[in-house]
Design a protein around this motif. Sequence first.
Motif, PDB file in Angstrom:
ATOM      1  N   LEU A  62      -1.288  -4.161  -1.232  1.00 47.09           N
ATOM      2  CA  LEU A  62      -1.951  -5.079  -0.315  1.00 47.09           C
ATOM      3  C   LEU A  62      -2.129  -4.385   1.095  1.00 47.09           C
ATOM      4  N   PRO A  63      -2.662  -4.977   1.935  1.00 46.04           N
ATOM      5  CA  PRO A  63      -3.079  -4.336   3.041  1.00 46.04           C
ATOM      6  C   PRO A  63      -1.689  -3.965   4.092  1.00 46.04           C
ATOM      7  N   PHE A  64      -0.478  -4.600   3.566  1.00 46.63           N
ATOM      8  CA  PHE A  64       0.776  -3.985   4.367  1.00 46.63           C
ATOM      9  C   PHE A  64       1.706  -3.587   3.206  1.00 46.63           C
ATOM     10  N   TRP A  65       1.286  -3.332   2.080  1.00 43.32           N
ATOM     11  CA  TRP A  65       2.479  -2.946   1.069  1.00 43.32           C
ATOM     12  C   TRP A  65       1.728  -1.879   0.158  1.00 43.32           C
ATOM     13  N   GLY A  66       2.502  -0.794  -0.210  1.00 47.50           N
ATOM     14  CA  GLY A  66       1.902  -0.003  -1.488  1.00 47.50           C
ATOM     15  C   GLY A  66       2.545  -0.154  -2.889  1.00 47.50           C
ATOM     16  N   THR A  80      21.509  -3.996   1.745  1.00 50.19           N
ATOM     17  CA  THR A  80      20.933  -2.548   1.927  1.00 50.19           C
ATOM     18  C   THR A  80      19.600  -2.374   1.230  1.00 50.19           C
ATOM     19  N   PRO A  81      19.953  -2.443  -0.245  1.00 45.77           N
ATOM     20  CA  PRO A  81      18.496  -2.254  -0.793  1.00 45.77           C
ATOM     21  C   PRO A  81      17.627  -3.183  -0.965  1.00 45.77           C
ATOM     22  N   LEU A  82      18.104  -4.295  -0.717  1.00 48.72           N
ATOM     23  CA  LEU A  82      16.928  -5.540  -0.694  1.00 48.72           C
ATOM     24  C   LEU A  82      16.081  -5.307   0.633  1.00 48.72           C
ATOM     25  N   TRP A  83      16.737  -5.177   1.922  1.00 46.83           N
ATOM     26  CA  TRP A  83      16.019  -4.788   3.039  1.00 46.83           C
ATOM     27  C   TRP A  83      15.105  -3.789   3.148  1.00 46.83           C
ATOM     28  N   LEU A  84      15.682  -2.761   2.473  1.00 43.96           N
ATOM     29  CA  LEU A  84      14.865  -1.409   2.326  1.00 43.96           C
ATOM     30  C   LEU A  84      13.666  -1.815   1.543  1.00 43.96           C
ATOM     31  N   LEU A  85      13.729  -2.431   0.554  1.00 43.91           N
ATOM     32  CA  LEU A  85      12.211  -2.897  -0.340  1.00 43.91           C
ATOM     33  C   LEU A  85      11.465  -3.847   0.402  1.00 43.91           C
ATOM     34  N   PHE A  86      12.168  -4.899   0.840  1.00 48.96           N
ATOM     35  CA  PHE A  86      11.249  -6.138   1.462  1.00 48.96           C
ATOM     36  C   PHE A  86      11.051  -6.117   2.862  1.00 48.96           C
ATOM     37  N   SER A  87      11.706  -5.016   3.615  1.00 47.62           N
ATOM     38  CA  SER A  87      11.210  -4.884   5.183  1.00 47.62           C
ATOM     39  C   SER A  87      10.710  -3.967   5.577  1.00 47.62           C
ATOM     40  N   TYR A  88      11.680  -2.590   5.244  1.00 41.60           N
ATOM     41  CA  TYR A  88      11.188  -1.274   5.577  1.00 41.60           C
ATOM     42  C   TYR A  88       9.926  -0.799   5.134  1.00 41.60           C
ATOM     43  N   THR A  89       9.878  -0.933   3.867  1.00 43.57           N
ATOM     44  CA  THR A  89       8.710  -0.290   3.171  1.00 43.57           C
ATOM     45  C   THR A  89       7.455  -1.309   3.600  1.00 43.57           C
ATOM     46  N   VAL A  90       7.273  -2.199   4.096  1.00 42.56           N
ATOM     47  CA  VAL A  90       6.338  -3.000   4.440  1.00 42.56           C
ATOM     48  C   VAL A  90       5.903  -2.450   6.016  1.00 42.56           C
ATOM     49  N   CYS A  91       7.021  -2.140   6.952  1.00 45.58           N
ATOM     50  CA  CYS A  91       6.400  -1.681   8.170  1.00 45.58           C
ATOM     51  C   CYS A  91       6.132  -0.119   8.050  1.00 45.58           C
ATOM     52  N   PHE A 119       4.617   1.336   5.453  1.00 47.22           N
ATOM     53  CA  PHE A 119       3.089   1.394   4.825  1.00 47.22           C
ATOM     54  C   PHE A 119       2.271   0.979   5.895  1.00 47.22           C
ATOM     55  N   SER A 120       2.507  -0.318   6.655  1.00 44.97           N
ATOM     56  CA  SER A 120       1.565  -0.851   7.304  1.00 44.97           C
ATOM     57  C   SER A 120       1.103   0.472   8.652  1.00 44.97           C
ATOM     58  N   LEU A 121       2.053   0.911   9.060  1.00 40.22           N
ATOM     59  CA  LEU A 121       1.851   1.835  10.224  1.00 40.22           C
ATOM     60  C   LEU A 121       1.641   3.350   9.991  1.00 40.22           C
ATOM     61  N   TRP A 122       2.536   3.693   8.753  1.00 43.13           N
ATOM     62  CA  TRP A 122       2.375   5.307   8.426  1.00 43.13           C
ATOM     63  C   TRP A 122       1.574   5.478   7.109  1.00 43.13           C
ATOM     64  N   GLY A 123       1.699   4.509   6.130  1.00 45.09           N
ATOM     65  CA  GLY A 123       1.338   4.697   4.719  1.00 45.09           C
ATOM     66  C   GLY A 123      -0.309   4.530   4.744  1.00 45.09           C
ATOM     67  N   GLY A 124      -1.032   4.143   5.621  1.00 49.49           N
ATOM     68  CA  GLY A 124      -2.198   3.705   5.688  1.00 49.49           C
ATOM     69  C   GLY A 124      -2.685   2.243   5.461  1.00 49.49           C
ATOM     70  N   GLY A 125      -1.614   1.526   5.803  1.00 53.22           N
ATOM     71  CA  GLY A 125      -1.751  -0.057   5.789  1.00 53.22           C
ATOM     72  C   GLY A 125      -2.675  -0.454   7.087  1.00 53.22           C
ATOM     73  N   PHE A 126      -2.920  -1.672   7.185  1.00 56.29           N
ATOM     74  CA  PHE A 126      -3.827  -2.407   8.190  1.00 56.29           C
ATOM     75  C   PHE A 126      -3.527  -1.993   9.459  1.00 56.29           C
ATOM     76  N   LEU A 127      -2.452  -1.791   9.772  1.00 56.09           N
ATOM     77  CA  LEU A 127      -2.069  -1.435  11.233  1.00 56.09           C
ATOM     78  C   LEU A 127      -2.624   0.176  11.749  1.00 56.09           C
ATOM     79  N   TYR A 128      -2.254   0.899  10.558  1.00 57.88           N
ATOM     80  CA  TYR A 128      -2.796   2.432  10.576  1.00 57.88           C
ATOM     81  C   TYR A 128      -4.224   2.550  10.569  1.00 57.88           C
ATOM     82  N   GLN A 129      -4.836   1.841   9.957  1.00 56.42           N
ATOM     83  CA  GLN A 129      -6.478   1.762   9.949  1.00 56.42           C
ATOM     84  C   GLN A 129      -6.745   1.085  11.165  1.00 56.42           C
ATOM     85  N   TRP A 130      -6.078   0.111  11.762  1.00 59.30           N
ATOM     86  CA  TRP A 130      -6.656  -0.551  13.083  1.00 59.30           C
ATOM     87  C   TRP A 130      -6.596   0.324  14.174  1.00 59.30           C
ATOM     88  N   GLY A 131      -5.588   1.463  14.045  1.00 61.70           N
ATOM     89  CA  GLY A 131      -5.412   2.631  15.312  1.00 61.70           C
ATOM     90  C   GLY A 131      -4.114   2.384  16.132  1.00 61.70           C
TER      91      GLY A 131
END
Length: 497
Positions: free
Chosen positions: A89-93, A168-179, A181-193
């Motif tokens: 997704l634009p915010f998730w790998g 801890t595992p739930l927050w890692l999967l459903f919060s940290y990975t989203v942010c 990917f969005s900012l570092w992994g090539g998600g929509f915020l990364y692509q936006w600049g």
Amino acid sequence: MASPTRPGPYMPRPPAVPEWLNTGDNGWQLAAATFVGLQSMPGLVVLYGSIVKKKWAVNSAFMALYAYASTLIVWVLVGFRMAFGDRLLPFWGKAGAALTEGFLVARASVPATAHYGKDGALESPRTEPFYPEASMVLFQFELAAITLVLLAGSLLGRMNIKAWMAFTPLWLLFSYTVCAFSLWGGGFLYQWGVIDYSGGYVIHLSSGIAGFTAAYWVGPRLKSDRERFSPNNILLMIAGGGLLWLGWAGFNGGAPYAPNITASIAVLNTNVSAAASLLTWTCLDVIFFGKPSVIGAVQGMMTGLVCITPGAGLVHTWAAILMGICGGSLPWFSMMILHKRSALLQKVDDTLAVFHTHAVAGLLGGFLTGLFALPDLTAVHTHIPGARGAFYGGGIAQVGKQIAGALFVVVWNVVATTVILLGVGLVVPLRMPDEQLKIGDDAAHGEEAYALWGDGERFDVTRHEAARGGAWGAAVVDEAMDHRLAGMGARGVTIQL
């Protein structure tokens, strides 16, 4: 006939060193990962175990220890590829394991970071460091782990350890990975600049907002603990803080995925900003309270480190000084002045003030990066055309992107943390019962940190003398002592809000 040449360490290209592998890059990335790991283990474990009351030392240290260990297992099973894998997704790998030889010894890459223009033409290729995927998995794990460890600082002194183990595992999967990917992994915020050099948003804004949200749902400590929560060992607290400071060289120095020019600038700027912020915080304590606070100095150090993180390798060193001064003053103001005037901030029991030291400082750093980021250095780091600070041609648009990126991180963390905790709360209570809270470590773990009298109180010579004078004298003095301690409240501890 001559025998064939046997593989050896001085061959031009040994079998274990493929053409794409740069051994210097790989060595630095592994060292940087180790530096970041030392920030958590033992840095924050020691800091947490010493900055709290004696009765919570074991529990606080264990919360950090558990978060570190559980993150690693979840990370290699599915988390890494959700944050740095192919786009789902634009915010998730796409989820996937990082466990097999074929994956881990191949050249590292972040597939979704390839950037395409409006016409569909490739403008910049995907990020491909010159070392194996295993090094990338390890480095990014350390960053993920410290995010959860920082979040724990908001919940010390009352969260049910079983609820923390589920959270801890739930927050890692459903919060940290989203942010991530969005900012570092090539998600929509990364692509936006949106610029986040090394985690001002992904790590610090996330941990501060999620910690504050979690503190709201878990509930407060006992009234007696909120009023008096003196550290049990300030010297150990300083040692833990020192490991955190020096470990930040790997935190920001490893962000470029290579020991390049931005890494050198980042490590220098990191130290400069931390020093400027520590001095600023200390001066404010002296001006307004008449004396410097050691705990305040550690907090000032931390806010300076957090504030520079979004732009550590992208700004002039004079800008790092300014960011350090801002990092030591605005979070100080939010903690010492604004907090006391806000009903919401007063209501939520954020034990170590993670909201102020990480959320406020991280948001501030992201905004200032939108002003000061240099175009040449930003081009080396992000590969997104046109990403630069407002003072260097980025205009108000870059500042707007920084604010929008921060808003996404805030909203996602509030929603995700709330949903996760409400779900966990259906299975196990989020907060320990008051009977256990009165006891602390012994009730939660059956263990205590120190076999010593008291819970942070100063030794009183009258108590010692009373012991010599018999039971009657001891009882009288003990009663007077209890009344005196009950009225003492928190003394000289700037972290007490």
